[in-house]
Write an enzyme that holds these catalytic residues in place. Sequence first.
Site, PDB file in Angstrom:
ATOM      1  N   CYS A  96       0.843  -1.202   0.000  1.00 42.21           N
ATOM      2  CA  CYS A  96       0.000   0.000   0.000  1.00 42.21           C
ATOM      3  C   CYS A  96       0.879   1.253   0.000  1.00 42.21           C
ATOM      4  O   CYS A  96       1.372   1.672   1.058  1.00 42.21           O
ATOM      5  CB  CYS A  96      -0.924   0.009   1.220  1.00 42.21           C
ATOM      6  SG  CYS A  96      -1.999   1.465   1.285  1.00 42.21           S
TER       7      CYS A  96
ATOM      8  N   CYS B   1      -0.331   4.102   2.351  1.00 40.51           N
ATOM      9  CA  CYS B   1      -0.131   3.887   3.786  1.00 40.51           C
ATOM     10  C   CYS B   1       1.331   4.023   4.169  1.00 40.51           C
ATOM     11  O   CYS B   1       1.671   4.728   5.124  1.00 40.51           O
ATOM     12  CB  CYS B   1      -0.609   2.479   4.172  1.00 40.51           C
ATOM     13  SG  CYS B   1      -2.334   2.146   3.802  1.00 40.51           S
ATOM     14  N   ASP B   2       2.194   3.329   3.457  1.00 41.87           N
ATOM     15  CA  ASP B   2       3.582   3.183   3.892  1.00 41.87           C
ATOM     16  C   ASP B   2       4.565   4.122   3.195  1.00 41.87           C
ATOM     17  O   ASP B   2       5.717   4.231   3.617  1.00 41.87           O
ATOM     18  CB  ASP B   2       4.031   1.733   3.674  1.00 41.87           C
ATOM     19  CG  ASP B   2       3.155   0.753   4.452  1.00 41.87           C
ATOM     20  OD1 ASP B   2       2.642   1.152   5.511  1.00 41.87           O
ATOM     21  OD2 ASP B   2       2.988  -0.385   3.996  1.00 41.87           O
TER      22      ASP B   2
END
Length: 526
Positions: free
Chosen positions: A343, A346-347
């Site tokens: 992701c 997200c990261d």
Amino acid sequence: MLDANLKQQLATYLQNLKTPVQLVLSVDASAKAQELAKLAEQLAALSPLISVSQQTLQRTPSMQVRGEQGSLMEFAGVPLGHEFTSLVLALLHSGGHPLKLDPQVIEQVRQLQGHYRFETYISLSCQNCPEVVQALNMMAALNPQIEHVMIDGALFQEEVNQRNVLAVPAVFLNGQLFGQGRMSLGEILNKVDSQASKRQAEQLQHKAPYDFLVVGGGPAGAAAAIYAARKGIRTGLVAERFGGQVLDTVGIENFISVKATEGPKLVASLEAHVRDYEVDIITDQRAAKLTPKTQSRSGLVEVELASGATLKTKALLLATGARWREMQVPGEQEYRGRGVAYCPHCDGPLFKGKPVAVIGGGNSGVEAAIDLAGIVEHVTLLEFASSLKADEVLQRKLRSLPNVTIITDAQTTAVVGNGERVTALQYRDRQSGGEHQLALAGIFVQIGLVPNSEWLKGDLELSRFGEIVVGARGETSVPGVFAAGDVTNVPYKQIIIAMGSGANAALGAFDYLIRSSVEEQSSAAA
């Protein structure tokens, strides 16, 4: 910071405060600290029950939200972006506003013994993080022995590096890694309370048979449950988490009639719609085995859950969706969450200023590379084929970026690390056969989806790709068992198509139930 419209909305929400809430600030002269101080002042101005004080805390900048009953929630960083809702809920729950939780869950949290200090590393662009933050904050609001700190990983990079946090959300309990990735309140409780899963399995075991049971809580499952419940039949829905893969989707711009939305918002609307009907929703449970009615003692279709409980139904819909496809190369699993990520939204912020690779030249891969290029030092996109498969408009945007390199005919062969985190990626040039190694800090895998159907092998017909083979009405090769959505052999995997196939399969199942009841009555009369 907060515009007039948002202040007006917040003032309305904060009228629900029943008891005083104290905001304890730890700030210095830095820009982020002053931003946090200004946010606290604006919040305090909206309600006479909110006060602000200062104290030196473990992290600066940070803000504790303290309730009259001893609840303690802390935000290390400035909780804006996806986490602003988490802050608002923390204020409400600390100030005595009732939590929208099952009474049994509330009691379970209150009965937890011992001291629990949770720390959750997040990124403000992560759409998965708020669910974890809000779940742990609710636990802290209910039990004074539970504390929770949200930590913006991008702001506390040194701490992130010391703890080897390379994927968010990352949760630590009393200093030890507790879990990574999206977790519901139920999943957290099952890990903390060792007997919780056993108690829930015992309760589920005594559920009365359903007329129609849906396995899966994504768009296909939600649509099927609504269509079935509207027919007035006893309907249940069981899933590991409501929303499925859509929860991990950031921008949605092809859902007809809605110009733009985000996955979590769409899921919230889906769940609210399902709950408008008499659907028995069971979450935090994974289906493990299917028993057709011809093989079951009950004469009904049976679904055994990983917890050990068995649910029975006259008709079953399988809508278990799909998950990210993995590279299946040495080192991938070893460094999953330690440099190997799936992701980028997200990261991505955890790799600020570092070189990364994106695997996959389709739309998702190219979009990921474009997003990451604005955060990281350099992006190398590797595509197995001889050309990218993404839409031309995306390719043009990608090629215009100065810190992006595109490599085609590249077969990833290994993930390399130092035992703690990713340090490089190995790939083979499919044209020359030459072996190459890229030094980097992160690898974002974007190579498509795999149907969640492994548990069904041998029980019904699957395609060579593992997809459930369905007919025009969503029927499978097993009588009484239907399927819909990304787990099936429908050619296009889209949210709106999954919803339509869920509705279609529910209608097919209802027709099956009607005909089955007529046949049973005819047999009885004969």
